[in-house]
Design a protein around this motif. Structure first.
Motif, PDB file in Angstrom:
ATOM      1  N   ASP A  69       0.828  -1.210   0.000  1.00  0.00           N
ATOM      2  CA  ASP A  69       0.000   0.000   0.000  1.00  0.00           C
ATOM      3  C   ASP A  69       0.862   1.259   0.000  1.00  0.00           C
ATOM      4  O   ASP A  69       0.546   2.257   0.663  1.00  0.00           O
ATOM      5  CB  ASP A  69      -0.947   0.007   1.203  1.00  0.00           C
ATOM      6  CG  ASP A  69      -1.912  -1.168   1.193  1.00  0.00           C
ATOM      7  OD1 ASP A  69      -2.377  -1.534   0.102  1.00  0.00           O
ATOM      8  OD2 ASP A  69      -2.184  -1.718   2.275  1.00  0.00           O
ATOM      9  N   GLY A  70       1.965   1.180  -0.717  1.00  0.00           N
ATOM     10  CA  GLY A  70       2.815   2.351  -0.879  1.00  0.00           C
ATOM     11  C   GLY A  70       3.719   2.658   0.293  1.00  0.00           C
ATOM     12  O   GLY A  70       4.380   3.695   0.304  1.00  0.00           O
ATOM     13  N   GLY A 116       6.346  -2.778  -5.816  1.00  0.00           N
ATOM     14  CA  GLY A 116       5.614  -1.595  -5.380  1.00  0.00           C
ATOM     15  C   GLY A 116       6.343  -0.284  -5.548  1.00  0.00           C
ATOM     16  O   GLY A 116       5.785   0.790  -5.267  1.00  0.00           O
ATOM     17  N   SER A 118       7.457   1.500  -8.273  1.00  0.00           N
ATOM     18  CA  SER A 118       7.041   2.443  -9.298  1.00  0.00           C
ATOM     19  C   SER A 118       5.819   3.240  -8.863  1.00  0.00           C
ATOM     20  O   SER A 118       5.764   4.469  -9.036  1.00  0.00           O
ATOM     21  CB  SER A 118       6.758   1.716 -10.617  1.00  0.00           C
ATOM     22  OG  SER A 118       6.484   2.642 -11.655  1.00  0.00           O
ATOM     23  N   ASP A 119       4.832   2.578  -8.286  1.00  0.00           N
ATOM     24  CA  ASP A 119       3.640   3.274  -7.798  1.00  0.00           C
ATOM     25  C   ASP A 119       3.978   4.182  -6.618  1.00  0.00           C
ATOM     26  O   ASP A 119       3.460   5.304  -6.517  1.00  0.00           O
ATOM     27  CB  ASP A 119       2.569   2.272  -7.370  1.00  0.00           C
ATOM     28  CG  ASP A 119       1.871   1.615  -8.555  1.00  0.00           C
ATOM     29  OD1 ASP A 119       2.030   2.116  -9.697  1.00  0.00           O
ATOM     30  OD2 ASP A 119       1.184   0.603  -8.347  1.00  0.00           O
ATOM     31  N   LEU A 122       5.469   7.461  -7.806  1.00  0.00           N
ATOM     32  CA  LEU A 122       4.784   8.080  -8.934  1.00  0.00           C
ATOM     33  C   LEU A 122       4.432   9.553  -8.735  1.00  0.00           C
ATOM     34  O   LEU A 122       4.600  10.371  -9.642  1.00  0.00           O
ATOM     35  CB  LEU A 122       3.527   7.288  -9.268  1.00  0.00           C
ATOM     36  CG  LEU A 122       2.772   7.702 -10.528  1.00  0.00           C
ATOM     37  CD1 LEU A 122       3.673   7.628 -11.755  1.00  0.00           C
ATOM     38  CD2 LEU A 122       1.544   6.812 -10.714  1.00  0.00           C
ATOM     39  N   THR A 123       3.935   9.923  -7.563  1.00  0.00           N
ATOM     40  CA  THR A 123       3.466  11.288  -7.330  1.00  0.00           C
ATOM     41  C   THR A 123       4.131  11.880  -6.096  1.00  0.00           C
ATOM     42  O   THR A 123       4.729  11.157  -5.284  1.00  0.00           O
ATOM     43  CB  THR A 123       1.944  11.327  -7.138  1.00  0.00           C
ATOM     44  OG1 THR A 123       1.608  10.655  -5.920  1.00  0.00           O
ATOM     45  CG2 THR A 123       1.227  10.670  -8.316  1.00  0.00           C
ATOM     46  N   SER A 126       2.525  10.249  -3.077  1.00  0.00           N
ATOM     47  CA  SER A 126       2.915   8.848  -2.862  1.00  0.00           C
ATOM     48  C   SER A 126       4.358   8.759  -2.371  1.00  0.00           C
ATOM     49  O   SER A 126       4.686   7.919  -1.532  1.00  0.00           O
ATOM     50  CB  SER A 126       2.731   8.031  -4.137  1.00  0.00           C
ATOM     51  OG  SER A 126       3.619   8.442  -5.166  1.00  0.00           O
ATOM     52  N   ILE A 161       5.529  -3.676 -12.149  1.00  0.00           N
ATOM     53  CA  ILE A 161       5.049  -2.455 -12.776  1.00  0.00           C
ATOM     54  C   ILE A 161       6.250  -1.539 -12.989  1.00  0.00           C
ATOM     55  O   ILE A 161       7.075  -1.365 -12.097  1.00  0.00           O
ATOM     56  CB  ILE A 161       4.002  -1.751 -11.887  1.00  0.00           C
ATOM     57  CG1 ILE A 161       2.744  -2.614 -11.754  1.00  0.00           C
ATOM     58  CG2 ILE A 161       3.657  -0.372 -12.425  1.00  0.00           C
ATOM     59  CD1 ILE A 161       1.744  -2.083 -10.743  1.00  0.00           C
ATOM     60  N   ARG A 163       7.542   2.123 -15.492  1.00  0.00           N
ATOM     61  CA  ARG A 163       7.136   3.187 -16.404  1.00  0.00           C
ATOM     62  C   ARG A 163       8.321   4.122 -16.655  1.00  0.00           C
ATOM     63  O   ARG A 163       9.222   4.214 -15.796  1.00  0.00           O
ATOM     64  CB  ARG A 163       5.930   3.957 -15.863  1.00  0.00           C
ATOM     65  CG  ARG A 163       6.012   4.228 -14.366  1.00  0.00           C
ATOM     66  CD  ARG A 163       4.855   5.078 -13.849  1.00  0.00           C
ATOM     67  NE  ARG A 163       3.565   4.440 -13.747  1.00  0.00           N
ATOM     68  CZ  ARG A 163       3.115   3.769 -12.669  1.00  0.00           C
ATOM     69  NH1 ARG A 163       3.891   3.614 -11.602  1.00  0.00           N
ATOM     70  NH2 ARG A 163       1.912   3.258 -12.660  1.00  0.00           N
ATOM     71  N   ASP A 166       9.809   6.412 -14.008  1.00  0.00           N
ATOM     72  CA  ASP A 166      10.631   5.886 -12.915  1.00  0.00           C
ATOM     73  C   ASP A 166      12.004   6.551 -12.863  1.00  0.00           C
ATOM     74  O   ASP A 166      12.573   6.740 -11.786  1.00  0.00           O
ATOM     75  CB  ASP A 166      10.848   4.374 -13.075  1.00  0.00           C
ATOM     76  CG  ASP A 166       9.585   3.563 -12.917  1.00  0.00           C
ATOM     77  OD1 ASP A 166       8.585   4.095 -12.400  1.00  0.00           O
ATOM     78  OD2 ASP A 166       9.602   2.379 -13.314  1.00  0.00           O
TER      79      ASP A 166
END
Length: 388
Positions: A69-70, A116, A118-119, A122-123, A126, A161, A163, A166
């Motif tokens: 969960d990040g 986990g 990359s997610d 991401l922002t 996050s 995952i 992108r 990254d």
């Protein structure tokens, strides 16, 4: 941690080699510098961490923490059939009674648990969430810092995952973690600096998908995984941690010298780089070798990992002969009857690597991993050469 994504080369080549006679070891210059010795320990191994001899070790990186969960968490999920337990960290912290200067970190990610990243990167929100969880992790378990082992930014790794974002987001993630760790320093009234390190891939793909030149602003040091050049993806046998290119460099996957050069040319300070040393080998079975052509042949299996403790007894015994590639500065074992080839590290190759890192001005060494050694043979070889 132990694996890298490389392109399989299925070529045949002749390579010159010497027999089992040990080559003359390099004479390292006398040096009073204090070198880093970073030991990775695998929490999923059946090993009593309270028995670790920390007399020559400066840092221990516990593998691994997960991302859920990040957030960075201590995950008691099984790896290789064994549950991880926070009690391991209690034992590791207890080792400071024997070495008060010892630093204990937890490594987040690794080959199995990098999905986990990359997610989480991401922002801005996050990254903040993840960074705060890293600081909380350090505080809850009384650690000296955190190590991030993202395998790999903008690469699939173990089906992760990934992108293009990254590449830059990794930099921003490290910045966020550095800020939260510095907040802990403020809470301690400036009495304690908390460490941030990463494990890096040794190949050009890793360098091309990170901003190594910018990361020095946030990292205390990094550990290059200079091993697994030929690995569990390859049906061709070869060196998995050679210092130099071999006599057939077009067939090499990589070399330690090349990996370090890639990092420094990308702008990361050489004096904060630790050289990775494997305490395990890679074994290929059913190797189609003919005569003296032992390296770079097709095999029935890929290069499976095998700990030094599990094959040391076969060095010049039980049908295996030790060979030394004096160009690559790398040993290997060959059993012509079983058609088995083992690429590995030994005292001689370690001596050359230590000599190289001293001349190159590196910070020290990292090794994977402590319990894979036999009677501290490889660790003692590294420590004795660092002291010369």
């Amino acid at each position: 941690m132990k694996f890298s994504i490389l392109i399989v080369v299925t070529l045949f080549a002749f390579i010159s080699f010497t027999g089992c006679k040990p080559a003359q070891k390099p004479k390292a210059e006398s040096n009073s510098k204090e070198y880093m010795v970073v030991a990775y320990v695998a929490g999923y191994r059946d090993f009593d961490f309270s028995t670790i001899d920390v007399s020559g070790i400066t840092h221990i990186n516990y593998a691994f923490g997960n991302i859920r969960d990040g957030e960075a968490v201590f995950d008691t999920t099984k790896i290789d059939g064994k549950n991880l337990t926070p009690d391991d960290l209690v034992k590791l912290n207890g080792l400071k009674s024997k070495n008060p200067d010892l630093k204990i970190l937890v490594s987040i990610g690794g080959w199995s648990w990098s999905g986990g990243f990359s997610d989480a990167a991401l922002t801005e929100s996050s990254r903040k969430r993840f960074a705060e969880s890293c600081a909380r992790f350090v505080k809850d378990y009384q650690l000296d810092g955190i190590d991030l082992d993202w395998e790999y930014p903008n690469q699939v790794g173990a089906g992760n995952i990934h992108r293009p974002e990254d590449v830059h987001n990794f930099t921003l993630m490290l910045k966020a973690v550095r800020e939260e760790l510095d907040n802990l320093t403020v809470e301690s009234d400036g009495e304690k600096h908390y460490l941030l390190s990463i494990a890096t891939g040794a190949d050009k793909a890793y360098v091309d998908n990170t901003e190594l030149g910018k990361l020095g602003e946030y990292l205390d040091f990094l550990n290059i995984m200079t091993y697994d050049f030929y690995n569990g993806l390859h049906h061709v046998n070869g060196h998995h941690s050679n210092l130099n290119p071999s006599a057939q460099p077009d067939l090499d996957m990589n070399s330690v010298v090349n990996a370090v050069d890639l990092h420094t040319k990308a702008g990361f300070p050489v004096e904060r780089i630790n050289l990775g040393i494997p305490f395990y080998g890679r074994i290929w079975k059913g190797v189609e070798a003919d005569g003296n052509q032992i390296l770079f042949n097709k095999a029935e299996t890929v290069g499976m990992g095998i700990d030094y403790v599990d094959f040391f007894q076969n060095i010049n015994a039980n049908g295996y002969t030790r060979y030394w590639d004096d160009t690559a500065k790398a040993p290997y074992l060959w059993n012509p009857e079983k058609k088995e080839f083992i690429s590995y590290e030994d005292e001689e190759s370690i001596a050359y690597k230590i000599d190289y890192l001293k001349k190159r001005g590196l910070a020290g060494i990292m090794f994977w991993e402590y319990s894979a050694d036999h009677d501290k043979v490889l660790l003692n070889a590294a420590l004795s050469n660092l002291k010369k």
